[in-house]
Design an enzyme around this catalytic site. Structure first.
Site, PDB file in Angstrom:
ATOM      1  N   ILE A   1       0.838  -1.204   0.000  1.00  0.00           N
ATOM      2  CA  ILE A   1       0.000   0.000   0.000  1.00  0.00           C
ATOM      3  C   ILE A   1       0.873   1.254   0.000  1.00  0.00           C
TER       4      ILE A   1
ATOM      5  N   ASP B   1      11.966   3.037   5.050  1.00  0.00           N
ATOM      6  CA  ASP B   1      11.511   1.640   5.026  1.00  0.00           C
ATOM      7  C   ASP B   1      12.681   0.719   5.370  1.00  0.00           C
TER       8      ASP B   1
ATOM      9  N   PHE C   1       2.728   3.703   7.448  1.00  0.00           N
ATOM     10  CA  PHE C   1       2.286   2.407   6.921  1.00  0.00           C
ATOM     11  C   PHE C   1       3.098   1.244   7.489  1.00  0.00           C
TER      12      PHE C   1
ATOM     13  N   SER D   1       2.466  -7.317   8.288  1.00  0.00           N
ATOM     14  CA  SER D   1       1.062  -7.214   7.878  1.00  0.00           C
ATOM     15  C   SER D   1       0.357  -8.544   7.600  1.00  0.00           C
TER      16      SER D   1
ATOM     17  N   THR E   1      -6.134  -1.149  10.458  1.00  0.00           N
ATOM     18  CA  THR E   1      -6.904  -2.192   9.798  1.00  0.00           C
ATOM     19  C   THR E   1      -8.271  -2.390  10.447  1.00  0.00           C
ATOM     20  N   ASP E   2      -9.216  -2.915   9.675  1.00  0.00           N
ATOM     21  CA  ASP E   2     -10.529  -3.264  10.240  1.00  0.00           C
ATOM     22  C   ASP E   2     -10.436  -4.482  11.160  1.00  0.00           C
ATOM     23  N   GLU E   3      -9.313  -5.232  11.076  1.00  0.00           N
ATOM     24  CA  GLU E   3      -9.216  -6.475  11.861  1.00  0.00           C
ATOM     25  C   GLU E   3      -9.185  -6.223  13.360  1.00  0.00           C
TER      26      GLU E   3
ATOM     27  N   TYR F   1      -1.428 -10.515  14.831  1.00  0.00           N
ATOM     28  CA  TYR F   1      -1.343  -9.335  13.946  1.00  0.00           C
ATOM     29  C   TYR F   1      -2.348  -8.272  14.386  1.00  0.00           C
TER      30      TYR F   1
ATOM     31  N   LYS G   1      -1.788  -4.471  15.966  1.00  0.00           N
ATOM     32  CA  LYS G   1      -2.299  -3.241  15.346  1.00  0.00           C
ATOM     33  C   LYS G   1      -3.226  -2.513  16.325  1.00  0.00           C
TER      34      LYS G   1
ATOM     35  N   ASN H   1      -9.731  -5.086   3.508  1.00  0.00           N
ATOM     36  CA  ASN H   1      -8.742  -5.769   2.653  1.00  0.00           C
ATOM     37  C   ASN H   1      -8.491  -5.028   1.340  1.00  0.00           C
TER      38      ASN H   1
ATOM     39  N   ARG I   1     -14.647 -11.110   3.270  1.00  0.00           N
ATOM     40  CA  ARG I   1     -13.807  -9.916   3.399  1.00  0.00           C
ATOM     41  C   ARG I   1     -14.440  -8.798   2.574  1.00  0.00           C
TER      42      ARG I   1
ATOM     43  N   ASN J   1     -14.447 -15.800   0.272  1.00  0.00           N
ATOM     44  CA  ASN J   1     -13.156 -16.123  -0.358  1.00  0.00           C
ATOM     45  C   ASN J   1     -13.321 -17.004  -1.590  1.00  0.00           C
TER      46      ASN J   1
ATOM     47  N   HIS K   1      -9.476 -18.236  12.640  1.00  0.00           N
ATOM     48  CA  HIS K   1      -9.849 -17.495  11.422  1.00  0.00           C
ATOM     49  C   HIS K   1     -11.100 -16.634  11.629  1.00  0.00           C
TER      50      HIS K   1
HETATM   51  P1  NAD Z   1       3.350  -4.752   3.477  1.00  0.00           P
HETATM   52  O1  NAD Z   1       3.691  -5.894   4.362  1.00  0.00           O
HETATM   53  O2  NAD Z   1       3.172  -4.971   2.016  1.00  0.00           O
HETATM   54  O3  NAD Z   1       4.452  -3.590   3.639  1.00  0.00           O
HETATM   55  C1  NAD Z   1       4.964  -3.207   4.867  1.00  0.00           C
HETATM   56  C2  NAD Z   1       6.167  -2.309   4.614  1.00  0.00           C
HETATM   57  O4  NAD Z   1       6.687  -1.889   5.895  1.00  0.00           O
HETATM   58  C3  NAD Z   1       7.316  -3.011   3.885  1.00  0.00           C
HETATM   59  O5  NAD Z   1       7.845  -2.167   2.887  1.00  0.00           O
HETATM   60  C4  NAD Z   1       8.331  -3.261   4.986  1.00  0.00           C
HETATM   61  O6  NAD Z   1       9.675  -3.302   4.517  1.00  0.00           O
HETATM   62  C5  NAD Z   1       8.082  -2.077   5.898  1.00  0.00           C
HETATM   63  N1  NAD Z   1       8.502  -2.329   7.279  1.00  0.00           N
HETATM   64  C6  NAD Z   1       8.220  -3.420   8.035  1.00  0.00           C
HETATM   65  N2  NAD Z   1       8.789  -3.301   9.245  1.00  0.00           N
HETATM   66  C7  NAD Z   1       9.436  -2.105   9.263  1.00  0.00           C
HETATM   67  C8  NAD Z   1      10.188  -1.415  10.236  1.00  0.00           C
HETATM   68  N3  NAD Z   1      10.433  -1.940  11.447  1.00  0.00           N
HETATM   69  N4  NAD Z   1      10.683  -0.197   9.928  1.00  0.00           N
HETATM   70  C9  NAD Z   1      10.469   0.355   8.703  1.00  0.00           C
HETATM   71  N5  NAD Z   1       9.784  -0.278   7.737  1.00  0.00           N
HETATM   72  C10 NAD Z   1       9.247  -1.491   8.008  1.00  0.00           C
HETATM   73  O7  NAD Z   1       2.043  -4.117   4.126  1.00  0.00           O
HETATM   74  P2  NAD Z   1       0.793  -3.433   3.418  1.00  0.00           P
HETATM   75  O8  NAD Z   1      -0.169  -4.481   3.042  1.00  0.00           O
HETATM   76  O9  NAD Z   1       1.282  -2.467   2.416  1.00  0.00           O
HETATM   77  O10 NAD Z   1       0.165  -2.655   4.669  1.00  0.00           O
HETATM   78  C11 NAD Z   1       0.610  -1.341   4.990  1.00  0.00           C
HETATM   79  C12 NAD Z   1      -0.137  -0.874   6.234  1.00  0.00           C
HETATM   80  O11 NAD Z   1      -1.536  -0.883   5.980  1.00  0.00           O
HETATM   81  C13 NAD Z   1       0.083  -1.763   7.447  1.00  0.00           C
HETATM   82  O12 NAD Z   1       0.176  -0.926   8.586  1.00  0.00           O
HETATM   83  C14 NAD Z   1      -1.168  -2.625   7.507  1.00  0.00           C
HETATM   84  O13 NAD Z   1      -1.451  -3.009   8.836  1.00  0.00           O
HETATM   85  C15 NAD Z   1      -2.208  -1.667   6.962  1.00  0.00           C
HETATM   86  N6  NAD Z   1      -3.355  -2.287   6.289  1.00  0.00           N
HETATM   87  C16 NAD Z   1      -3.161  -3.204   5.291  1.00  0.00           C
HETATM   88  C17 NAD Z   1      -4.270  -3.713   4.622  1.00  0.00           C
HETATM   89  C18 NAD Z   1      -4.129  -4.715   3.497  1.00  0.00           C
HETATM   90  O14 NAD Z   1      -5.133  -5.244   3.021  1.00  0.00           O
HETATM   91  N7  NAD Z   1      -2.925  -5.016   3.024  1.00  0.00           N
HETATM   92  C19 NAD Z   1      -5.567  -3.300   4.982  1.00  0.00           C
HETATM   93  C20 NAD Z   1      -5.708  -2.359   6.010  1.00  0.00           C
HETATM   94  C21 NAD Z   1      -4.599  -1.849   6.650  1.00  0.00           C
HETATM   95  O1  DAU Z   2      -8.778  -6.687   6.701  1.00  0.00           O
HETATM   96  C1  DAU Z   2      -7.574  -6.008   6.465  1.00  0.00           C
HETATM   97  C2  DAU Z   2      -6.427  -7.002   6.476  1.00  0.00           C
HETATM   98  O2  DAU Z   2      -6.494  -7.731   5.260  1.00  0.00           O
HETATM   99  C3  DAU Z   2      -5.075  -6.330   6.634  1.00  0.00           C
HETATM  100  O3  DAU Z   2      -5.007  -5.685   7.875  1.00  0.00           O
HETATM  101  C4  DAU Z   2      -3.939  -7.362   6.514  1.00  0.00           C
HETATM  102  O4  DAU Z   2      -2.684  -6.711   6.567  1.00  0.00           O
HETATM  103  C5  DAU Z   2      -4.085  -8.068   5.186  1.00  0.00           C
HETATM  104  O5  DAU Z   2      -3.107  -9.077   5.063  1.00  0.00           O
HETATM  105  C6  DAU Z   2      -5.479  -8.688   5.056  1.00  0.00           C
HETATM  106  O6  DAU Z   2      -5.654  -9.780   6.001  1.00  0.00           O
HETATM  107  P1  DAU Z   2      -6.397 -11.157   5.585  1.00  0.00           P
HETATM  108  O7  DAU Z   2      -5.944 -12.218   6.500  1.00  0.00           O
HETATM  109  O8  DAU Z   2      -7.840 -10.943   5.440  1.00  0.00           O
HETATM  110  O9  DAU Z   2      -5.763 -11.328   4.097  1.00  0.00           O
HETATM  111  P2  DAU Z   2      -5.220 -12.617   3.327  1.00  0.00           P
HETATM  112  O10 DAU Z   2      -5.029 -12.203   1.902  1.00  0.00           O
HETATM  113  O11 DAU Z   2      -4.081 -13.269   4.023  1.00  0.00           O
HETATM  114  O12 DAU Z   2      -6.459 -13.604   3.387  1.00  0.00           O
HETATM  115  C7  DAU Z   2      -7.719 -13.226   2.852  1.00  0.00           C
HETATM  116  C8  DAU Z   2      -8.686 -14.344   3.155  1.00  0.00           C
HETATM  117  O13 DAU Z   2      -8.325 -15.493   2.358  1.00  0.00           O
HETATM  118  C9  DAU Z   2      -8.658 -14.824   4.585  1.00  0.00           C
HETATM  119  O14 DAU Z   2      -9.969 -15.172   4.990  1.00  0.00           O
HETATM  120  C10 DAU Z   2      -7.768 -16.057   4.559  1.00  0.00           C
HETATM  121  C11 DAU Z   2      -8.033 -16.633   3.184  1.00  0.00           C
HETATM  122  N1  DAU Z   2      -6.905 -17.323   2.533  1.00  0.00           N
HETATM  123  C12 DAU Z   2      -5.699 -16.700   2.514  1.00  0.00           C
HETATM  124  C13 DAU Z   2      -4.613 -17.316   1.910  1.00  0.00           C
HETATM  125  C14 DAU Z   2      -3.252 -16.641   1.887  1.00  0.00           C
HETATM  126  C15 DAU Z   2      -7.113 -18.563   1.945  1.00  0.00           C
HETATM  127  O15 DAU Z   2      -8.229 -19.119   1.947  1.00  0.00           O
HETATM  128  N2  DAU Z   2      -6.039 -19.161   1.343  1.00  0.00           N
HETATM  129  C16 DAU Z   2      -4.791 -18.598   1.323  1.00  0.00           C
HETATM  130  O16 DAU Z   2      -3.843 -19.242   0.784  1.00  0.00           O
END
Ligand code: NAD
Ligand code: DAU
Length: 359
Positions: free
Chosen positions: A11, A31, A79, A83, A132-134, A158, A162, A187, A222, A257, A292
């Site tokens: 993100i 980063d 960010f 994650s 996150t919404d989690e 996780y 958060k 998500n 999700r 899913n 889960h």
């Molecule tokens: P990501 O795992 O893809 O990226 C995380 C980044 O943070 C990476 O570039 C990593 O190198 C950096 N990082 C990790 N530890 C660090 C540290 N100690 N110091 C400096 N940099 C560090 O994560 P993402 O999916 O891009 O999520 C970004 C943010 O958004 C997170 O805070 C996550 O909780 C939140 N978020 C993610 C989602 C999602 O669906 N991916 C949804 C809602 C909120």
């Molecule tokens: O809701 C926001 C969150 O969404 C963020 O805070 C997290 O950083 C982000 O990783 C994401 O979490 P989820 O656990 O929901 O995402 P993930 O893509 O890992 O999984 C999505 C759904 O799919 C979850 O219900 C688990 C399921 N899943 C995941 C994987 C990797 C499977 O069924 N099979 C898989 O192999």
């Protein structure tokens, strides 16, 4: 300028790219480049003087403080985090270190910086925490979506880490008056998504002829949001959010899913058909994720009411764009899968002497 943490992740890199596509305000991108950080995501900015990448850890308060003193950002957009829920189940320690202790260190450095700013700059400063919404836990099938006042009930290491970081941010506003903002988003999916998460994993596994793993019965729900919509929401909150407030961000796109995976197979069948049969044949049910969460859904009406934000993409438009992006960016995928993307740290830093030694 703004100071972004975690801007080489999924993100964060989308946010930095979108930010610099829409404004000339420079970005310091701080980063650690964990396995999830990838400077190739920022390749388009390699020669761009508005983007300064700094390798560092948010747990290193002195490093962050020196950068804040040097660059004097008007805002921090945070960010950086561990994650991935599954990794937090196997190895929770890194999640406590970065998400809890790291956010605390960053808040301390930000507080020292903000306290020393002159009047107008001090009141204009913002610390935007991306969460996150989690943190709200899990919903039953007929429960109303999460609002900003839903009780916290995190269920994984996780989401607990958060939640802890959200509470710290809240306390820095309440206790010190620091101008914080918190966003809790559902998500995300889209370009540069690391292929450990469901959507990029299914796209890349499908094309590699591998199994498409569905945890449990695949009926977990999700609320999917295209990443550029999340970035637009963060820009809106940074520009107009009320300090100390929380804003939920969601896509109004609840999907089970299994339906997501079926949709991906169908789009791949159209855009990149196999010689025989459908990608659906690669679906494989596997053991469920421990603890889960069954359903997430976000009520994002506060953000719409106060700041006029709505997602631009539907699930149908966003998911098709995403599949097309992975088809068009095979080199990015193979670099991630081979581990090549991590060589940049070695190439760029290993042979550099610290400035003091070089002098
Ligand atoms: P990501 O795992 O893809 O990226 C995380 C980044 O943070 C990476 O570039 C990593 O190198 C950096 N990082 C990790 N530890 C660090 C540290 N100690 N110091 C400096 N940099 C560090 O994560 P993402 O999916 O891009 O999520 C970004 C943010 O958004 C997170 O805070 C996550 O909780 C939140 N978020 C993610 C989602 C999602 O669906 N991916 C949804 C809602 C909120
Ligand atoms: O809701 C926001 C969150 O969404 C963020 O805070 C997290 O950083 C982000 O990783 C994401 O979490 P989820 O656990 O929901 O995402 P993930 O893509 O890992 O999984 C999505 C759904 O799919 C979850 O219900 C688990 C399921 N899943 C995941 C994987 C990797 C499977 O069924 N099979 C898989 O192999």
């Amino acid at each position: 300028m703004i100071f972004v943490t975690g801007g080489a992740g999924f993100i964060g890199s989308n946010f930095v790219l979108d930010w610099l596509a829409q404004s000339d305000e420079p970005v310091v991108n701080f980063d650690k480049l964990t396995y999830a950080g990838n400077v190739n995501n920022l390749a388009a900015l390699r020669e761009d003087p508005r983007h300064l990448f700094v390798l560092g850890d948010i747990c290193d308060g002195a490093h962050v403080a020196s950068l804040l003193a040097l660059h004097k950002p008007r805002a921090i957009v945070h960010f950086a985090a561990e994650s991935h829920v599954d990794r937090s189940i196997h190895s929770p320690g890194a999640f406590i270190t970065t998400n809890v202790n790291g956010t605390f260190s960053l808040l301390e450095a930000a507080r020292a910086h903000w306290s020393g700013l002159p009047g107008a700059e001090k009141s204009a400063f913002r610390f935007l925490h991306v969460s996150t919404d989690e943190v709200y836990g899990t919903l039953g099938p007929h429960d109303a979506p999460f609002t900003e006042t839903t009780t916290y009930a995190p269920n994984s290491p996780y989401s607990a880490s958060k939640a802890a970081s959200d509470h710290l941010v809240r306390s820095y506003h309440h206790t010190y008056g620091m101008p914080t903002l918190t966003t809790n988003c559902s998500n995300n999916y889209g370009p540069y998504h690391f292929p450990e998460k469901l959507i990029p994993l299914v796209i890349t596994n499908a094309r590699a002829g591998k199994a498409l793993p569905i945890y449990g019965d695949g009926q977990q729900v999700r609320d999917w949001l295209y990443v550029s919509d999340h970035c637009a929401a963060i820009r809106a909150v940074l520009a107009g959010g009320r300090v100390g407030q929380v804003y939920n961000i969601g896509g109004w796109n609840e999907k089970a899913n299994l339906d997501v995976v079926l949709a991906l197979c169908d789009i791949l069948d159209q855009l990149d058909p196999k010689q025989t049969g459908s990608y659906r044949a690669q679906i494989s049910y596997v053991d469920d994720r421990p603890g889960h969460d069954r359903r997430y859904a976000v009520d994002a009406r506060k953000l719409e009411r106060e700041l006029g934000w709505r997602p631009a993409e539907t699930f149908e438009t966003g998911i098709r764009k995403t599949v097309q992006w992975y088809l068009d960016n095979e080199a990015w995928v193979s670099d991630v899968q081979s581990g090549n993307y991590q060589n940049w740290v070695e190439q760029n830093y290993a042979r550099r002497k610290p400035a003091a030694e070089a002098a």
